[in-house]
Design a protein around this motif. Structure first.
Motif, PDB file in Angstrom:
ATOM      1  N   ARG A   1      17.377  35.908  21.077  1.00  9.32           N
ATOM      2  CA  ARG A   1      17.992  36.540  19.906  1.00  9.32           C
ATOM      3  C   ARG A   1      17.669  38.034  19.805  1.00  9.32           C
ATOM      4  O   ARG A   1      18.330  38.750  19.070  1.00  9.32           O
ATOM      5  CB  ARG A   1      17.572  35.844  18.617  1.00  9.32           C
ATOM      6  CG  ARG A   1      18.258  34.507  18.430  1.00  9.32           C
ATOM      7  CD  ARG A   1      17.843  33.849  17.141  1.00  9.32           C
ATOM      8  NE  ARG A   1      17.932  34.750  16.018  1.00  9.32           N
ATOM      9  CZ  ARG A   1      18.947  34.792  15.146  1.00  9.32           C
ATOM     10  NH1 ARG A   1      19.935  33.959  15.271  1.00  9.32           N
ATOM     11  NH2 ARG A   1      18.940  35.634  14.133  1.00  9.32           N
TER      12      ARG A   1
ATOM     13  N   GLY B   1      30.503  30.213  18.080  1.00 12.69           N
ATOM     14  CA  GLY B   1      30.321  31.547  17.522  1.00 12.69           C
ATOM     15  C   GLY B   1      30.822  32.667  18.408  1.00 12.69           C
ATOM     16  O   GLY B   1      30.379  33.803  18.286  1.00 12.69           O
TER      17      GLY B   1
ATOM     18  N   PRO C   1      25.959  32.629  24.512  1.00 14.21           N
ATOM     19  CA  PRO C   1      25.986  33.280  23.207  1.00 14.21           C
ATOM     20  C   PRO C   1      24.779  32.874  22.356  1.00 14.21           C
ATOM     21  O   PRO C   1      24.319  31.734  22.417  1.00 14.21           O
ATOM     22  CB  PRO C   1      27.282  32.786  22.558  1.00 14.21           C
ATOM     23  CG  PRO C   1      27.922  31.866  23.504  1.00 14.21           C
ATOM     24  CD  PRO C   1      27.095  31.760  24.725  1.00 14.21           C
TER      25      PRO C   1
ATOM     26  N   TRP D   1      15.341  30.290  22.221  1.00 10.56           N
ATOM     27  CA  TRP D   1      16.368  30.789  21.304  1.00 10.56           C
ATOM     28  C   TRP D   1      15.841  31.997  20.534  1.00 10.56           C
ATOM     29  O   TRP D   1      16.547  32.994  20.367  1.00 10.56           O
ATOM     30  CB  TRP D   1      16.796  29.674  20.362  1.00 10.56           C
ATOM     31  CG  TRP D   1      17.981  30.021  19.508  1.00 10.56           C
ATOM     32  CD1 TRP D   1      19.268  30.198  19.918  1.00 10.56           C
ATOM     33  CD2 TRP D   1      17.984  30.227  18.094  1.00 10.56           C
ATOM     34  NE1 TRP D   1      20.070  30.475  18.841  1.00 10.56           N
ATOM     35  CE2 TRP D   1      19.307  30.503  17.713  1.00 10.56           C
ATOM     36  CE3 TRP D   1      16.998  30.183  17.112  1.00 10.56           C
ATOM     37  CZ2 TRP D   1      19.668  30.760  16.399  1.00 10.56           C
ATOM     38  CZ3 TRP D   1      17.367  30.431  15.806  1.00 10.56           C
ATOM     39  CH2 TRP D   1      18.683  30.717  15.454  1.00 10.56           C
TER      40      TRP D   1
ATOM     41  N   HIS E   1      23.754  31.838  19.225  1.00 10.22           N
ATOM     42  CA  HIS E   1      24.273  31.223  17.996  1.00 10.22           C
ATOM     43  C   HIS E   1      23.603  29.864  17.866  1.00 10.22           C
ATOM     44  O   HIS E   1      23.363  29.190  18.871  1.00 10.22           O
ATOM     45  CB  HIS E   1      25.801  31.080  18.114  1.00 10.22           C
ATOM     46  CG  HIS E   1      26.482  30.790  16.821  1.00 10.22           C
ATOM     47  ND1 HIS E   1      26.486  29.543  16.254  1.00 10.22           N
ATOM     48  CD2 HIS E   1      27.175  31.596  15.983  1.00 10.22           C
ATOM     49  CE1 HIS E   1      27.172  29.580  15.123  1.00 10.22           C
ATOM     50  NE2 HIS E   1      27.591  30.817  14.938  1.00 10.22           N
ATOM     51  N   TRP E   2      23.306  29.452  16.647  1.00  8.76           N
ATOM     52  CA  TRP E   2      22.629  28.161  16.503  1.00  8.76           C
ATOM     53  C   TRP E   2      23.499  27.013  16.987  1.00  8.76           C
ATOM     54  O   TRP E   2      22.995  25.968  17.374  1.00  8.76           O
ATOM     55  CB  TRP E   2      22.143  27.944  15.065  1.00  8.76           C
ATOM     56  CG  TRP E   2      23.221  27.700  14.058  1.00  8.76           C
ATOM     57  CD1 TRP E   2      23.890  28.623  13.326  1.00  8.76           C
ATOM     58  CD2 TRP E   2      23.744  26.433  13.682  1.00  8.76           C
ATOM     59  NE1 TRP E   2      24.821  28.028  12.529  1.00  8.76           N
ATOM     60  CE2 TRP E   2      24.747  26.661  12.718  1.00  8.76           C
ATOM     61  CE3 TRP E   2      23.475  25.123  14.075  1.00  8.76           C
ATOM     62  CZ2 TRP E   2      25.464  25.637  12.136  1.00  8.76           C
ATOM     63  CZ3 TRP E   2      24.199  24.102  13.477  1.00  8.76           C
ATOM     64  CH2 TRP E   2      25.178  24.364  12.521  1.00  8.76           C
ATOM     65  N   HIS E   3      24.811  27.220  17.026  1.00 10.04           N
ATOM     66  CA  HIS E   3      25.696  26.182  17.561  1.00 10.04           C
ATOM     67  C   HIS E   3      25.508  26.004  19.064  1.00 10.04           C
ATOM     68  O   HIS E   3      25.947  25.014  19.631  1.00 10.04           O
ATOM     69  CB  HIS E   3      27.159  26.519  17.288  1.00 10.04           C
ATOM     70  CG  HIS E   3      27.574  26.279  15.884  1.00 10.04           C
ATOM     71  ND1 HIS E   3      28.881  26.251  15.512  1.00 10.04           N
ATOM     72  CD2 HIS E   3      26.881  26.065  14.750  1.00 10.04           C
ATOM     73  CE1 HIS E   3      28.984  26.026  14.216  1.00 10.04           C
ATOM     74  NE2 HIS E   3      27.772  25.920  13.732  1.00 10.04           N
ATOM     75  N   THR E   4      24.887  26.965  19.711  1.00  7.27           N
ATOM     76  CA  THR E   4      24.568  26.834  21.135  1.00  7.27           C
ATOM     77  C   THR E   4      23.281  26.044  21.316  1.00  7.27           C
ATOM     78  O   THR E   4      23.160  25.226  22.221  1.00  7.27           O
ATOM     79  CB  THR E   4      24.411  28.225  21.783  1.00  7.27           C
ATOM     80  OG1 THR E   4      25.594  28.971  21.534  1.00  7.27           O
ATOM     81  CG2 THR E   4      24.182  28.119  23.276  1.00  7.27           C
TER      82      THR E   4
END
Length: 170
Positions: free
Chosen positions: A54, A169, A106, A50, A108-111
């Motif tokens: 980024r 996100g 994507p 991650w 995004h921390w939601h990923t």
């Protein structure tokens, strides 16, 4: 993921003779944590992947992923002489699988959170052809089932993103 350690596992032999291989194979030592060494090994793999993705350079991340797969095959092959065949202590393969999971998704921390959970579930269940790939020789068998689990994870997350894009996100 490797098999669950049992009393019949070979002892930790020769790892002090090849500490760099042991350190890399155990995912910087996380493979020594019990129980669920594959899950413990997937935590730093997820954070590292991650963090790297980024930076926004998809080509660099793809090249890094290929390098991670190659490193996993090579290190795992050598680590089996230390820990035994497809030992649960070898978790560098989780890194390869997690990196594949992140490709093109994507940033995004939601990923990151569902990716970790889905990857662990798929790696434990080992849907076809994951389990069959474990039969490949040496480090290939250790690594490729996790690469396949990473592909499954990536596809499932893409479906979830289509269903709930805002949550991811997008």
């Amino acid at each position: 993921m490797g098999h669950t350690p049992s009393p019949n596992d070979p002892p930790l032999r020769k790892w002090t003779e090849r500490p760099v291989i042991a350190f890399l194979a155990t995912g910087l030592g996380f493979g020594f944590i019990r129980p669920y060494s594959g899950s413990w090994g997937s935590i730093p793999a997820t954070v590292l992947a991650w963090a790297l993705i980024r930076n926004g350079n998809d080509w660099l991340f793809a090249a890094t992923t290929i390098g991670m797969i190659a490193a996993s095959v090579w290190v795992s092959s050598h680590a089996e002489t230390i820990f035994g065949p497809d030992s649960g202590r070898i978790v560098i393969d989780e890194y390869a699988g997690v990196f594949v999971s992140f490709l093109g998704l994507p940033v995004h921390w939601h990923t990151m959170i569902p990716l970790f959970v889905l990857f662990r579930i798929i790696d434990v269940i080992k849907p076809p052809p994951c389990r069959g790939l474990e039969q490949l020789p040496s480090g290939w068998g250790v690594t490729m089932d996790d690469v396949a689990a990473g592909l499954y994870t990536n596809v499932l997350l893409r479906v979830l993103i289509l269903i709930w894009p805002a949550w991811f996100g997008v």
